[in-house]
Design a protein around this motif. Structure first.
Motif, PDB file in Angstrom:
ATOM      1  N   GLY A   1       0.784  -1.237   0.000  1.00 54.51           N
ATOM      2  CA  GLY A   1       0.000   0.000   0.000  1.00 54.51           C
ATOM      3  C   GLY A   1       0.805   1.270   0.000  1.00 54.51           C
ATOM      4  N   ALA A   2       2.116   1.177   0.171  1.00 54.31           N
ATOM      5  CA  ALA A   2       2.959   2.360   0.226  1.00 54.31           C
ATOM      6  C   ALA A   2       3.240   2.889  -1.177  1.00 54.31           C
ATOM      7  CB  ALA A   2       4.280   2.035   0.923  1.00 54.31           C
ATOM      8  N   THR A   3       3.505   4.202  -1.262  1.00 55.33           N
ATOM      9  CA  THR A   3       3.896   4.815  -2.526  1.00 55.33           C
ATOM     10  C   THR A   3       5.367   5.169  -2.451  1.00 55.33           C
ATOM     11  OG1 THR A   3       1.686   5.752  -2.811  1.00 55.33           O
ATOM     12  CG2 THR A   3       3.466   6.748  -4.097  1.00 55.33           C
ATOM     13  N   ILE A   4       6.146   4.624  -3.381  1.00 52.77           N
ATOM     14  CA  ILE A   4       7.580   4.895  -3.431  1.00 52.77           C
ATOM     15  C   ILE A   4       7.811   5.973  -4.481  1.00 52.77           C
ATOM     16  CG2 ILE A   4       9.879   3.897  -3.756  1.00 52.77           C
ATOM     17  CD1 ILE A   4       8.136   2.587  -1.472  1.00 52.77           C
ATOM     18  N   ALA A   5       8.484   7.032  -4.090  1.00 50.51           N
ATOM     19  CA  ALA A   5       8.756   8.140  -5.033  1.00 50.51           C
ATOM     20  C   ALA A   5      10.210   8.549  -4.961  1.00 50.51           C
ATOM     21  CB  ALA A   5       7.850   9.318  -4.719  1.00 50.51           C
TER      22      ALA A   5
END
Length: 142
Positions: free
Chosen positions: A138-142
């Motif tokens: 569910g995490a967003t990696i940017a």
């Protein structure tokens, strides 16, 4: 448990609830065990990060439970101390806004964002590459 042929030095960050068999455990001075036998429950050390929009996660603590706030929550994560060090981050309570983790050195990007309770990321530290993403939910990696 027997304690023969055991060398311990450096840092070993873990707690064992049960028998800790050090008979074949060798720490190489950086806290990395080449063989570790544990019977019973293994409980990694944990921290609970809440009550602020500016937090710091201790890289020497294996598991960080994060509570986001109504305003955006920033979580700083310093570099680890040894190759193979594991860091688990999870958002346990969604306070209404994003919790953004910023590792000092991160191979896969620059930030990890958690929006919902249950979002998590597991990282491993490499002294030449910094934190490396092993898995995320569910995490967003940017």
């Amino acid at each position: 448990a027997a304690n023969t042929n055991t060398t311990t030095s450096g840092n070993a960050y873990a707690h064992a609830n049960g028998a800790f068999d050090k008979a074949n455990t060798v720490f190489d001075g950086t806290g990395v065990a080449s063989v570790l036998n544990i019977t019973g429950n293994f409980i990694a050390n944990t921290e609970y990060l809440a009550d602020s929009t500016s937090l710091t996660s201790d890289p020497n603590v294996a598991v960080s439970f994060i509570v986001s706030q109504s305003d955006a929550t920033a979580v700083a994560l310093a570099d680890g101390y040894a190759n193979g060090q594991i860091k688990i981050l999870t958002l346990t309570v969604d306070g209404g806004n994003t919790a953004t983790i910023t590792p000092a050195t991160f191979l896969n990007g620059s930030t990890i964002a958690f929006n919902d309770a249950g979002d998590s990321a597991t990282l491993v530290y490499n002294t030449s590459q910094g934190w490396v993403l092993l898995s995320q939910n569910g995490a967003t990696i940017a």
